[in-house]
Design a protein around this motif. Structure first.
Motif, mmCIF file in Angstrom:
data_model
loop_
_atom_site.group_PDB
_atom_site.id
_atom_site.type_symbol
_atom_site.label_atom_id
_atom_site.label_comp_id
_atom_site.label_asym_id
_atom_site.label_seq_id
_atom_site.Cartn_x
_atom_site.Cartn_y
_atom_site.Cartn_z
ATOM 1 N N GLY A 28 0.959 -1.008 0.020
ATOM 2 C CA GLY A 28 0.242 0.213 -0.382
ATOM 3 C C GLY A 28 1.232 2.062 0.330
ATOM 4 O O GLY A 28 0.590 2.194 -0.944
ATOM 5 N N GLN A 29 2.281 1.023 0.573
ATOM 6 C CA GLN A 29 3.172 1.541 0.752
ATOM 7 C C GLN A 29 3.226 2.442 -0.568
ATOM 8 O O GLN A 29 3.450 3.454 -0.915
ATOM 9 N N VAL A 36 4.680 1.394 -7.493
ATOM 10 C CA VAL A 36 3.324 0.073 -8.131
ATOM 11 C C VAL A 36 2.352 0.887 -8.639
ATOM 12 O O VAL A 36 2.348 1.450 -7.699
ATOM 13 N N MET A 37 1.721 -0.517 -9.692
ATOM 14 C CA MET A 37 0.568 0.004 -9.709
ATOM 15 C C MET A 37 0.014 -1.107 -9.776
ATOM 16 O O MET A 37 0.428 -2.552 -10.114
ATOM 17 N N LYS A 38 -1.473 -1.254 -9.430
ATOM 18 C CA LYS A 38 -2.265 -2.870 -8.969
ATOM 19 C C LYS A 38 -2.860 -2.676 -10.548
ATOM 20 O O LYS A 38 -3.611 -1.812 -10.900
ATOM 21 N N ASP A 39 -2.639 -3.712 -11.226
ATOM 22 C CA ASP A 39 -3.407 -4.214 -12.562
ATOM 23 C C ASP A 39 -4.930 -5.241 -13.067
ATOM 24 O O ASP A 39 -3.366 -6.188 -12.954
ATOM 25 N N GLY A 40 -5.540 -4.872 -11.839
ATOM 26 C CA GLY A 40 -6.557 -6.326 -11.984
ATOM 27 C C GLY A 40 -6.283 -6.247 -10.830
ATOM 28 O O GLY A 40 -6.138 -6.275 -9.179
ATOM 29 N N ASP A 41 -5.522 -7.947 -10.661
ATOM 30 C CA ASP A 41 -5.149 -8.451 -9.477
ATOM 31 C C ASP A 41 -3.677 -9.004 -9.369
ATOM 32 O O ASP A 41 -3.284 -9.247 -8.458
ATOM 33 N N LEU A 45 5.463 -2.288 -11.950
ATOM 34 C CA LEU A 45 6.133 -1.114 -11.293
ATOM 35 C C LEU A 45 5.361 -0.311 -12.026
ATOM 36 O O LEU A 45 5.471 -0.872 -13.626
ATOM 37 N N THR A 46 5.681 1.275 -11.643
ATOM 38 C CA THR A 46 5.791 2.373 -12.445
ATOM 39 C C THR A 46 6.858 2.718 -12.998
ATOM 40 O O THR A 46 7.840 1.990 -12.508
ATOM 41 N N PRO A 47 7.444 3.241 -14.234
ATOM 42 C CA PRO A 47 8.492 3.794 -14.110
ATOM 43 C C PRO A 47 9.277 4.169 -13.123
ATOM 44 O O PRO A 47 10.528 4.765 -13.169
ATOM 45 N N LYS A 48 9.402 5.240 -12.232
ATOM 46 C CA LYS A 48 10.006 4.971 -10.869
ATOM 47 C C LYS A 48 10.464 3.575 -10.369
ATOM 48 O O LYS A 48 11.211 3.951 -9.537
ATOM 49 N N GLY A 49 9.517 2.965 -9.849
ATOM 50 C CA GLY A 49 9.520 1.553 -8.960
ATOM 51 C C GLY A 49 10.456 0.860 -10.331
ATOM 52 O O GLY A 49 11.864 0.662 -9.268
ATOM 53 N N VAL A 50 10.911 1.199 -12.288
ATOM 54 C CA VAL A 50 11.862 0.400 -12.754
ATOM 55 C C VAL A 50 12.614 1.120 -12.067
ATOM 56 O O VAL A 50 13.867 0.423 -12.301
ATOM 57 N N THR A 51 13.030 1.954 -11.826
ATOM 58 C CA THR A 51 14.571 3.107 -11.607
ATOM 59 C C THR A 51 14.766 2.857 -10.849
ATOM 60 O O THR A 51 16.090 2.519 -10.889
ATOM 61 N N ALA A 52 14.212 2.593 -9.889
ATOM 62 C CA ALA A 52 14.752 2.217 -8.141
ATOM 63 C C ALA A 52 15.493 0.795 -8.551
ATOM 64 O O ALA A 52 16.041 1.062 -7.335
ATOM 65 N N VAL A 53 14.734 -0.248 -8.610
ATOM 66 C CA VAL A 53 15.184 -1.529 -8.970
ATOM 67 C C VAL A 53 17.103 -1.396 -9.710
ATOM 68 O O VAL A 53 17.615 -1.512 -9.746
ATOM 69 N N GLU A 54 16.576 -1.166 -11.032
ATOM 70 C CA GLU A 54 17.985 -0.299 -11.794
ATOM 71 C C GLU A 54 18.639 0.286 -11.144
ATOM 72 O O GLU A 54 19.825 -0.576 -10.858
ATOM 73 N N GLU A 55 18.696 0.996 -9.964
ATOM 74 C CA GLU A 55 19.431 2.234 -9.548
ATOM 75 C C GLU A 55 20.634 1.620 -8.189
ATOM 76 O O GLU A 55 20.811 1.256 -8.009
ATOM 77 N N HIS A 56 19.047 0.409 -6.873
ATOM 78 C CA HIS A 56 20.286 -0.611 -6.578
ATOM 79 C C HIS A 56 20.801 -1.257 -7.352
ATOM 80 O O HIS A 56 21.600 -1.620 -6.819
ATOM 81 N N ALA A 57 19.977 -2.273 -8.283
ATOM 82 C CA ALA A 57 21.064 -3.380 -8.577
ATOM 83 C C ALA A 57 22.565 -2.549 -9.299
ATOM 84 O O ALA A 57 23.370 -3.380 -8.836
ATOM 85 N N ALA A 58 22.462 -1.888 -9.393
ATOM 86 C CA ALA A 58 23.675 -0.656 -9.904
ATOM 87 C C ALA A 58 24.458 -0.061 -8.605
ATOM 88 O O ALA A 58 25.689 -0.937 -9.407
ATOM 89 N N SER A 59 24.043 -0.353 -8.032
ATOM 90 C CA SER A 59 25.058 0.115 -6.069
ATOM 91 C C SER A 59 25.305 -0.621 -6.314
ATOM 92 O O SER A 59 26.592 -1.185 -5.546
ATOM 93 N N LEU A 60 24.843 -2.171 -5.671
ATOM 94 C CA LEU A 60 24.857 -3.152 -5.435
ATOM 95 C C LEU A 60 25.798 -4.030 -6.688
ATOM 96 O O LEU A 60 27.005 -4.100 -6.100
#
Length: 71
Positions: A28-29, A36-41, A45-60
């Motif tokens: 929910g947060q 994140v967005m909900k699509d049915g069930d 990820l939104t573009p913001k979510g994708v960017t967060a995952v990519e940045e985290h992977a790059a920093s790791l």
């Protein structure tokens, strides 16, 4: 700033991995924050979510490379 648990949820969503109901409260947060967005069930990820995952992977990846050089 996202916490490790929230980044874990985003990675699971990006990999289409189902997650336990005990993590629904965090979802929910993440939706409210625009990661994140909900699509049915399903959750996506939104573009913001994708960017967060990519940045985290790059920093790791950068920290892994630094550790390898130090060895």
């Amino acid at each position: 700033m996202l916490h490790d648990e929230e980044l874990s949820i985003l990675r699971d969503i990006s990999q289409s991995v189902a997650f336990a109901d005990d993590r629904q409260g965090k979802m929910g947060q993440l939706i409210a924050d625009g990661y994140v967005m909900k699509d049915g069930d399903l959750f996506e990820l939104t573009p913001k979510g994708v960017t967060a995952v990519e940045e985290h992977a790059a920093s790791l990846g950068a920290s892994d490379a630094e550790q390898a050089r130090a060895s």
